[in-house]
Design a protein around this motif. Structure first.
Motif: not given
Length: 437
Positions: A36-37, A40, A10, A65, A61-62, A34, A161, A163
């Protein structure tokens, strides 16, 4: 060549990662940040499209995805927050005048939370943990925290997180549990060492034995062996190998393991076998050996070639000194682009414009493929081609005048002395342009 590691993070964490990476020498960082997710996956797609990459470090998380995008042979490290990071989060909460518990925590492993709670002598019943699950949405994590706050009267949240923090911070105090520089540095160093170990393994000495099969007449054997020798010597993929006659039936090749891995598409197929049958009209069996010495490698390669001779069609085997046997490798796959008989119209055209032989340009094209986008110095170019350093500098000048290299600046290779100029070969791009033009 320096190690190239991609870091996916992030944008708000960039300073921490830069601090962690500054102690690494001989490592080039390719940044993917990034906001926002949703950004990614496109960012990682762009990173992979840029060219050579030795490793990738990213959070859970990345990773979730983009897992399907990552090549199987890419070294990957998923950043995990350690107990130290959670302990520091508790310290930050106490520093803000909050009681350590009750609290709800997301993304940390349950084992890590339990360990820190015991070490800090906290009440485990007052600590709620929601371990990371790629199937969980941000909304579900936010709902978990709100339920715990209402049920236990919690005063704050520890979250990894970004977000989640954005959704809660307006009305709920959130303490970041994002890994600190020490945790990231340790995992980054471990990834760099893992990549270096893989490189060292790829540079193990190896041998290949190419044997002509089912040729009874002595004259035919001699002609067939010479044909195989010429095919290998003039094949760009074997430009950096040492090739010599083995006996009347075959040829032996000495090279690093990495070269053979490229030629065989990572021990899957060997198009040179089909090439020998199509252009020379002979059947060839090949064996590869990887060992701690030249003698061991050749002995293993001979055993592998003998095994390949028992197959009904052109094939190859690999035998390592560890006991691993891979095969049979098929003769399929894409045929070699250039052979000793014909270098191709594009190569011939470019070689005339550059004032170089087609064979030299073919070898340079093969070298460019092995570099995978990395720049090279004139001295390293000379070593790869087996020529003197002055000849390497003259060759760079010729390539530069013909637009077949791009200047990539300079690097201080040694602590003393002048910086070394670096160049990126662009022959493949020129070939594609000639073919489409």
């Amino acid at each position: 060549m320096p190690i190239v590691i991609g870091l996916v993070l992030h944008a708000s964490h960039r300073a921490v990662f830069e601090d962690a990476a500054r102690t690494l020498a001989g490592v080039s960082i390719a940044w993917v940040t990034y906001e926002h997710e949703a950004g990614i996956r496109p960012g990682i797609e762009d990173l992979l499209a840029r060219g050579h990459l030795d490793g990738l470090m990213l959070g859970p998380v990345p990773y979730a995805k983009c897992r399907d995008l990552l090549p199987d042979d890419l070294s990957v490290a998923v950043v995990r927050s350690a107990g130290l990071d959670l302990s520091l989060a508790f310290c930050r909460a106490l520093g803000r005048g909050r009681a350590a518990t009750p609290v709800s925590i997301d993304t940390f492993d349950q084992e890590t939370v339990d360990e820190v709670v015991r070490a800090l002598d906290l009440d485990p019943d007052q600590v709620a943990c929601l371990p990371y699950d790629p199937a969980q949405s941000v909304e579900e994590i936010v709902e978990f925290h709100r339920r715990h706050l209402e049920r236990f009267g919690g005063q704050y949240v520890i979250s990894l997180r970004t977000a989640v923090t954005a959704r809660l911070s307006a009305d709920v105090p959130v303490v970041s549990g994002v890994p600190g520089a020490a945790t990231i540095r340790a995992q980054l160093h471990e990834l760099a060492l893992r990549i270096q170990s893989r490189r060292a393994a790829a540079l193990r000495f190896a041998a290949g034995v190419f044997v002509v099969v089912n040729r009874d007449a002595a004259a035919d054997l001699d002609r067939a062996r010479v044909g195989v020798m010429n095919l290998l010597v003039n094949t760009p993929e074997f430009a950096d190998a040492w090739i010599e006659n083995r006996d009347r039936r075959g040829v032996v090749v000495f090279a690093h393991q990495a070269l053979f891995e490229r030629v065989t598409h990572n021990w899957v197929s060997l198009p040179a076998l089909a090439q020998a049958q199509e252009t020379l009209g002979i059947r060839v069996a090949a064996g590869f050996g990887v060992g701690a010495s030249a003698r061991t490698s050749v002995l293993l390669a001979e055993r592998a070639a003998a095994r390949a001779e028992q197959e009904e069609r052109p094939s190859a085997y690999l035998i390592e000194d560890s006991g691993v046997i891979i095969g049979p490798l098929s003769s399929g796959g894409s045929p070699l682009t250039f052979t000793y008989r014909e270098h191709g119209a594009s190569i011939e055209h470019l070689s005339r414009g550059a004032g170089l032989s087609a064979a030299t340009l073919s070898r340079l094209a093969a070298l460019e493929g092995g570099l995978e986008g990395r720049p090279i110095s004139p001295s390293d170019l000379a070593k790869s081609l087996g020529i003197t350093e002055p000849s390497g500098r003259r060759l760079i000048r010729k390539l530069s005048e013909s637009g077949l290299v791009s200047d990539e600046g300079s690097a201080q290779v040694h602590r003393k002395g002048r910086p070394t100029r670096l160049y990126r070969l662009t022959i493949a791009e020129a070939i594609r342009g000639a073919e489409t033009g």
